[in-house]
Structure formats: structure tokens, C-alpha cells
Design a protein around this motif. Structure first.
Motif, PDB file in Angstrom:
ATOM      1  N   PRO A 170       0.816  -1.211   0.000  1.00 25.66           N
ATOM      2  CA  PRO A 170       0.000   0.000   0.000  1.00 25.66           C
ATOM      3  C   PRO A 170       0.850   1.262   0.000  1.00 25.66           C
ATOM      4  CG  PRO A 170      -0.074  -1.088   2.135  1.00 25.66           C
ATOM      5  CD  PRO A 170       0.579  -2.042   1.190  1.00 25.66           C
ATOM      6  N   VAL A 171       0.330   2.292  -0.647  1.00 32.29           N
ATOM      7  CA  VAL A 171       1.031   3.570  -0.714  1.00 32.29           C
ATOM      8  C   VAL A 171       1.118   4.177   0.670  1.00 32.29           C
ATOM      9  CG1 VAL A 171       1.011   5.888  -1.699  1.00 32.29           C
ATOM     10  CG2 VAL A 171       0.248   3.934  -3.068  1.00 32.29           C
ATOM     11  N   THR A 172       2.286   4.655   1.024  1.00 33.07           N
ATOM     12  CA  THR A 172       2.494   5.262   2.334  1.00 33.07           C
ATOM     13  C   THR A 172       2.695   6.755   2.201  1.00 33.07           C
ATOM     14  OG1 THR A 172       4.859   4.890   2.185  1.00 33.07           O
ATOM     15  CG2 THR A 172       3.554   3.158   3.226  1.00 33.07           C
ATOM     16  N   GLU A 173       2.577   7.453   3.314  1.00 33.28           N
ATOM     17  CA  GLU A 173       2.661   8.904   3.305  1.00 33.28           C
ATOM     18  C   GLU A 173       4.073   9.401   3.027  1.00 33.28           C
ATOM     19  OE1 GLU A 173       1.171   7.100   5.482  1.00 33.28           O
ATOM     20  OE2 GLU A 173      -0.941   7.691   5.360  1.00 33.28           O
ATOM     21  N   THR A 174       5.083   8.578   3.308  1.00 31.70           N
ATOM     22  CA  THR A 174       6.468   8.989   3.090  1.00 31.70           C
ATOM     23  C   THR A 174       7.332   7.771   2.853  1.00 31.70           C
ATOM     24  OG1 THR A 174       8.321  10.226   4.013  1.00 31.70           O
ATOM     25  CG2 THR A 174       7.050   8.903   5.546  1.00 31.70           C
ATOM     26  N   ASP A 175       8.447   7.963   2.189  1.00 33.21           N
ATOM     27  CA  ASP A 175       9.399   6.868   1.977  1.00 33.21           C
ATOM     28  C   ASP A 175      10.226   6.641   3.233  1.00 33.21           C
ATOM     29  OD1 ASP A 175       8.774   6.139  -0.607  1.00 33.21           O
ATOM     30  OD2 ASP A 175      10.005   7.729  -1.464  1.00 33.21           O
ATOM     31  N   MET A 176      10.544   5.362   3.452  1.00 36.27           N
ATOM     32  CA  MET A 176      11.443   5.021   4.551  1.00 36.27           C
ATOM     33  C   MET A 176      12.854   4.995   3.985  1.00 36.27           C
ATOM     34  SD  MET A 176      11.507   4.514   7.702  1.00 36.27           S
ATOM     35  CE  MET A 176      12.776   4.019   8.843  1.00 36.27           C
ATOM     36  N   SER A 177      13.602   6.075   4.148  1.00 32.12           N
ATOM     37  CA  SER A 177      14.915   6.190   3.531  1.00 32.12           C
ATOM     38  C   SER A 177      15.942   5.336   4.256  1.00 32.12           C
ATOM     39  CB  SER A 177      15.375   7.646   3.526  1.00 32.12           C
ATOM     40  OG  SER A 177      15.598   8.095   4.842  1.00 32.12           O
ATOM     41  N   ILE A 178      17.015   5.002   3.538  1.00 30.52           N
ATOM     42  CA  ILE A 178      18.111   4.229   4.127  1.00 30.52           C
ATOM     43  C   ILE A 178      18.727   5.005   5.286  1.00 30.52           C
ATOM     44  CG2 ILE A 178      20.353   3.185   3.672  1.00 30.52           C
ATOM     45  CD1 ILE A 178      19.519   2.877   0.772  1.00 30.52           C
ATOM     46  N   LYS A 179      18.905   6.301   5.088  1.00 31.30           N
ATOM     47  CA  LYS A 179      19.520   7.135   6.109  1.00 31.30           C
ATOM     48  C   LYS A 179      18.704   7.149   7.384  1.00 31.30           C
ATOM     49  CE  LYS A 179      21.265  11.842   6.871  1.00 31.30           C
ATOM     50  NZ  LYS A 179      21.434  13.191   6.271  1.00 31.30           N
ATOM     51  N   ALA A 180      17.379   7.211   7.248  1.00 35.09           N
ATOM     52  CA  ALA A 180      16.517   7.244   8.433  1.00 35.09           C
ATOM     53  C   ALA A 180      16.606   5.960   9.236  1.00 35.09           C
ATOM     54  CB  ALA A 180      15.065   7.504   8.018  1.00 35.09           C
TER      55      ALA A 180
END
Length: 576
Positions: free
Chosen positions: A309-319
Motif C-alpha cells: 500500500p502507498v504510504t505517506e512517506t518513503d522510509m529512507s536508508i539514512k533514516a
């Protein structure tokens, strides 16, 4: 790499519940949804990731919209809906009584097959190949080969990359599983073709063997990260706990096929005794590579991965890396890491060298494999009993208590090597060895399930995958890093001489000449016999046992008592 999606300002509505009730509810969900597994094969444990059965959090996660968006991204589709509505899942219905859907059954079969493919290289690198090399390599050279198992204990270092980078047209998990399995199949085919060259004179190809099997384990560990993540979307929410069951069945089956079954079928004596065809390493690797290719091509053409499912934000590698660092900065996490890094040192000599020493004393490889095979069902039953024992409010208590019998069995293993009878061994002694293996394995199982229950209890469900992988990484690493030092130490502290008999006179060469593989070859070339005067195994084993008892009494017991009394809230961190 998928395109970055636009951020949303949606926030999580806090639930109207008391803090104590909130904490109890979360812990209950986590205990009911997780299953700890163990595989005590030569001291190598494979820990599963905990399915993320999350719930909307209270005001501790409230605040900036960006932080809430990142946390929402880590939840499943149903959990995100609960978070947006500020409501809780309806737990009035007992989901354990619902029949398993056909879709979930197919997903479980697929997961078992994928984990089995992963278990085959592990069984070779950690199980059977070291026994095949034992007759040709010194313990120092075996220590070099033992480095091939390290990537499986370090997969946390690149797991955020696997979770974040993918091709949307192929699928988030298939983007990694497909190429990794193709590489695994290719590497096994390469080893199969080069077996005559590599295994005929392995002392001259130690580094090539180590490099190939290290690559094999590294690729398998990467596939494991992707399969663990896919399990969270392949299975329905109420059946997520079966992911651990699939890993247990698949991984252990692959491991035992490559270790126990292969060692037995690779033994000429065993095959002649039972009238079955002899299985070579080359033929086994070719068969496994074909299975790996077939499953991979089936995934490419016949299995479609559902879009997440589409999420509100990407989970970045840096995070994700920042979150891991935030967890590591917690003082009690640092105490737990120190405990994990040295807790298994007391068992290190027993797990790294005892089986090899018994084979050196004349215990046949196929008999050792048979003993491990008999132990397998007892491991499963022991895991069930240990799981029930570890459900209390003090999950570290069975883990700590099991240290004493486990250290005792390590001492017994050393004594067995010292007083090992001259082959052939009697039936009664073989039964004794099987009993020793079963009870030693049970104490190891209790420890693993106990520490897994504790990890499940303290891990934040919002970042459960990252949190559990972090804790399990250090737990696994504590059993992996000493192996190189243990095997090298056996040679360093050993004293052996080469005895030549000429004209009824005994001539002894320099002490170190029969310790190294080169020294043994020189002695044999001169027509001499290597005589071991001091076996470094006993010194290394004694050091490990003394350290294990001292560390248990001086650090583990007081630290474990403090850690399990801490409230659950202190283990939580905010997403960076």
C-alpha cells in the motif's frame, strides 16, 4: 529505486487509554504474535524477525508530522488504518480459531521453499564442508574457512538497503530474491565443477574456498532479509506468526539436508552398509543448483508480488541507519550488547572444536551426523517446552538458569574427548553420545528461546523488524566471532613432535613441526610419525569455561536482573 512520494501532514491520533493499560496491551499483542525458533547446530542459531503487529501509539509518538509519517510507514495496512482513526483492533474474536485460508497455505509453502534454499548453503558452510576438510587442514586453516559464516551474523549492516532499494516493476522483495537465488545457484554450480581441484588438495586452495563460501553465505543472508520482509505481506495479519514456523521448517530442512543427510550419503562405508548409491559433493551441489534455478524461474514467470500500500512517506536508508544508532545509544541497550558479545564465549570451544576433535579421535562423520539427526525432533519439542517456560514476566530467568547445565555439558564434552575410547565404539557409548547431544542441545534451546522472548518483549512494535534484527545480530555475533580465535588457539597452544625411527633409534624433530599442515606433510615425507605432546584444545576449552563461569557470576546475572526489571517504555525510541 522508486520515486519519492509526496509527504502528507496526517498525524496519529492519540488513543484514550491509560499508560499502564497501553503498555500491557502492546506486550500482550507481541507475545501472542511471535514465535521463537532455534537451531542448535554446532552452536549456530538462526533468529527470526518478529512480525510487526503494531498498534497506534500514545502521545509519546505525537508531535511533528514528519516523525509520525515515518512511523506510519513501518506499520501494515490495517495498522495504519487504526492509527489514522485513533482506534484499536477488535480483539474480541479469537483469530487463532479461524481456518487458515488457501492463500495463506500457498504462501506458507512458498516461504518454506525459499527458506530451504537459504538453508542449503548454510548447512554446507557451517556443517558438512568443515568435516570434509578436517582430514586435510590444520585448525588454523579451518579457522580461516570459518570466516565464511560471519556474513550471516552481520546482515543488519546492509538490511536497510535491501528494505529500501527495489524495482517497482518487479516487486519490492522479488527485486532481491530473484537475483540472489540466481547467484546462489551459479556459485553452487561453480563449486560443483571445481570440486576435484578444490577438494583434492584443499590446503593450497583455502583462500579460494573461503572466498566462495563467504560469498555464498553473504548472498543467502541477503535473500533472508528479503524473504523475512516478504513474509509480512504474503501472510494475512492473523497468520503472521506462522512466518517463524515456515522459517523453522524450511531453514532447518535445508541445513540438515546439507549437513546430516549429505554427510551420511557421502560416506562410502555408510552407503555400502545400507546398499544405497554414493553421493558426491559435486553431484549434490549440481542437484541443489538446479532446484534453486527452477524455483527462481517459477518466481519470475508465475508468482506476482502484491504491491504494498502507498504510504505517506518513503522510509529512507539514512533514516533507518539513524534509528539503529539511536537504539544503540541507550545505556541499557549497551549493557545488553556487552552481555551478548561475551555470553557465549564459555561455550565457544565446545561448539567450534569438540565435534572436530571427536572425529579426529575416530568418531565417524556419518555417526556424528546420525546423532545430530536423532537430536532434530528433540530440538523441536524442546523449543516448544522452552517457549512455555519463557512466557512469564521474567523471560531472562530461564536463559540465566540454563547457563549452568550448558557450561556443565561443555565440561563433559571436553572430558569425552579426553577419554574417547579407541574405535570401534560400543553401542552403549554411542547411546551415551546421543543422550549428551540431546540434553546439551535442550539447554541451548532454552537459552535461545528465553533470550528471543526477551527481545520480543522489549522491541518497539513500530520498528519491530529493525529492533529485533539489531538485538539478534549481536546475539548471533557473540557465538560467531570467537570461532576464529578458538580454532587458531588450538594450534597455537599445541605441541607436537615428529618421531623418526632409524636403526632402532628414535629421533624427535622440532616441537612445532607437527602442528602446522606443512609440518605434518614434511614429517610424513620423511617417513616419521607425528606425536602430540600437548593438545591446545584442552587449554582453550579450560580458558573458555573459566571465563564463562566468571562472566556469568560477575556480569550476566546482575545485569540480567536489572534489565528484565526495567519498564517497557525505556526501551522505546522515536524515529529520527
Amino acid at each position: 529505486m522508486p520515486a519519492r512520494r509526496k509527504k502528507s501532514s496526517n498525524t496519529i491520533k492519540p488513543t484514550v487509554k491509560s499508560r499502564a493499560e497501553d503498555e500491557n496491551h502492546r506486550d500482550s499483542l507481541m507475545r501472542d504474535s511471535s514465535m521463537a525458533i532455534t537451531s542448535s547446530l554446532d552452536g549456530s542459531h538462526v533468529a527470526t524477525r518478529t512480525p510487526i503487529n503494531a498498534r497506534p501509539h500514545s502521545n509519546r509518538l505525537g508531535g511533528q508530522a514528519d516523525e509520525d509519517d515515518v512511523e506510519l510507514n513501518l506499520l501494515g495496512e490495517e495498522e495504519r488504518q487504526w492509527a489514522r482513526e485513533g482506534s484499536e483492533p477488535d480483539l474480541s474474536e479469537d483469530v487463532s480459531k479461524r481456518p487458515i485460508s488457501t492463500k495463506d497455505k500457498k504462501a506458507m509453502v512458498l516461504l518454506c521453499v525459499l527458506y530451504l534454499i537459504q538453508g542449503v548453503p548454510l548447512g554446507l558452510a557451517l556443517g558438512s564442508v568443515p568435516f570434509l576438510l578436517k582430514d586435510h587442514l590444520s585448525y588454523s586453516q579451518l579457522a580461516t574457512f570459518a570466516l565464511s559464516g560471519y556474513p550471516y551474523s552481520l546482515k543488519l549492516l546492509w538490511s536497510p538497503i535491501v528494505d529500501s532499494v527495489f524495482l517497482p516493476s518487479i516487486g519490492r522483495r522479488k527485486s532481491w530474491i530473484i537475483p540472489m537465488q540466481l547467484i546462489v545457484g551459479t556459485l553452487m554450480l561453480y563449486i560443483a565443477v571445481n570440486v576435484p581441484r578444490l577438494m583434492e588438495d584443499p590446503s593450497n586452495h583455502v583462500y579460494e574456498l573461503t572466498s566462495v563460501f563467504t560469498s555464498l553465505v553473504f548472498i543467502s543472508a541477503t535473500q533472508d532479509i528479503a524473504v523475512d520482509g516478504w513474509a509480512l505481506t504474503l501472510l494475512s495479519h492473523e497468520n503472521l506468526s506462522y512466518a517463524s514456523t515456515c522459517q523453522t521448517l524450511g531453514l532447518n530442512t535445508g541445513y540438515f539436508a546439507s549437513f546430516t543427510v549429505f554427510l551420511a550419503l557421502n560416506s562410502v562405508e555408510f552407503c555400502e552398509k545400507w546398499g544405497i548409491p554414493h553421493l558426491t559433493l559435486s553431484a549434490y551441489l549440481k542437484f541443489c543448483s538446479i532446484i534453486c534455478f527452477v524455483v527462481t524461474f517459477w518466481l519470475i514467470f508465475f508468482k506476482k508480488e502484491d504491491k504494498e500500500p502507498v504510504t505517506e512517506t518513503d522510509m529512507s536508508i539514512k533514516a533507518v541507519y539513524k534509528t539503529i544508532w539511536s537504539i544503540c545509544k541507550l545505556k541499557h541497550i549497551q549493557s545488553l550488547i556487552i552481555m551478548h558479545c561475551f555470553a557465549k564465549l564459555g561455550f565457544a570451544a565446545n561448539e567450534a572444536a569438540t565435534s572436530l576433535k571427536m572425529v579426529e579421535k575416530g568418531f565417524k562423520r556419518e555417526d556424528l551426523a546420525l546423532a545430530v539427526l536423532i537430536d532434530f525432533p528433540f530440538q523441536l519439542f524442546g523449543g516448544y517446552l522452552a517457549a512455555r517456560w519463557s512466557r512469564g514476566d521474567r523471560p531472562l530467568q530461564p536463559w540465566v538458569i540454563a547457563f549452568w547445565p550448558r557450561l556443565g555439558f561443555c565440561l563433559l564434552g571436553t572430558l569425552i574427548v579426553y577419554w574417547f575410547p579407541t574405535p570401534p565404539i560400543s553401542t552403549s557409548f554411542f547411546v551415551f553420545l546421543i543422550s549428551y547431544t540431546v540434553f546439551s542441545s535442550f539447554s541451548s534451546t532454552v537459552q535461545f528461546v528465553g533470550i528471543s522472548a526477551f527481545h520480543t518483549r522489549v522491541s518497539d512494535p513500530v520498528i519491530g523488524g529493525t529492533y529485533m534484527t539489531l538485538l539478534n545480530t549481536f546475539s548471533n555475533l557473540g557465538g560467531t566471532w570467537p570461532k576464529w580465535f578458538i580454532l587458531n588457539g588450538v594450534d597455537v597452544f599445541s605441541v607436537a613432535t615428529c618421531h623418526l625411527t632409524q636403526s632402532s633409534l628414535d629421533i624427535a624433530l622440532e616441537a612445532t613441526e607437527c602442528v602446522s599442515d606443512h609440518g605434518k606433510a614434511v614429517c610424513q615425507g620423511l617417513g616419521g610419525t607425528c606425536v602430540t605432546e600437548t593438545d591446545g584444545y584442552y587449554m582453550v576449552s579450560g580458558f573458555c569455561l573459566v571465563f564463562g563461569v566468571a562472566f556469568l557470576m560477575m556480569y550476566i546475572i546482575p545485569t540480567a536482573r536489572k534489565l528484565q526489571e526495567l519498564p517497557t517504555s525505556v526501551w522505546r525510541v522515536k524515529m529520527v
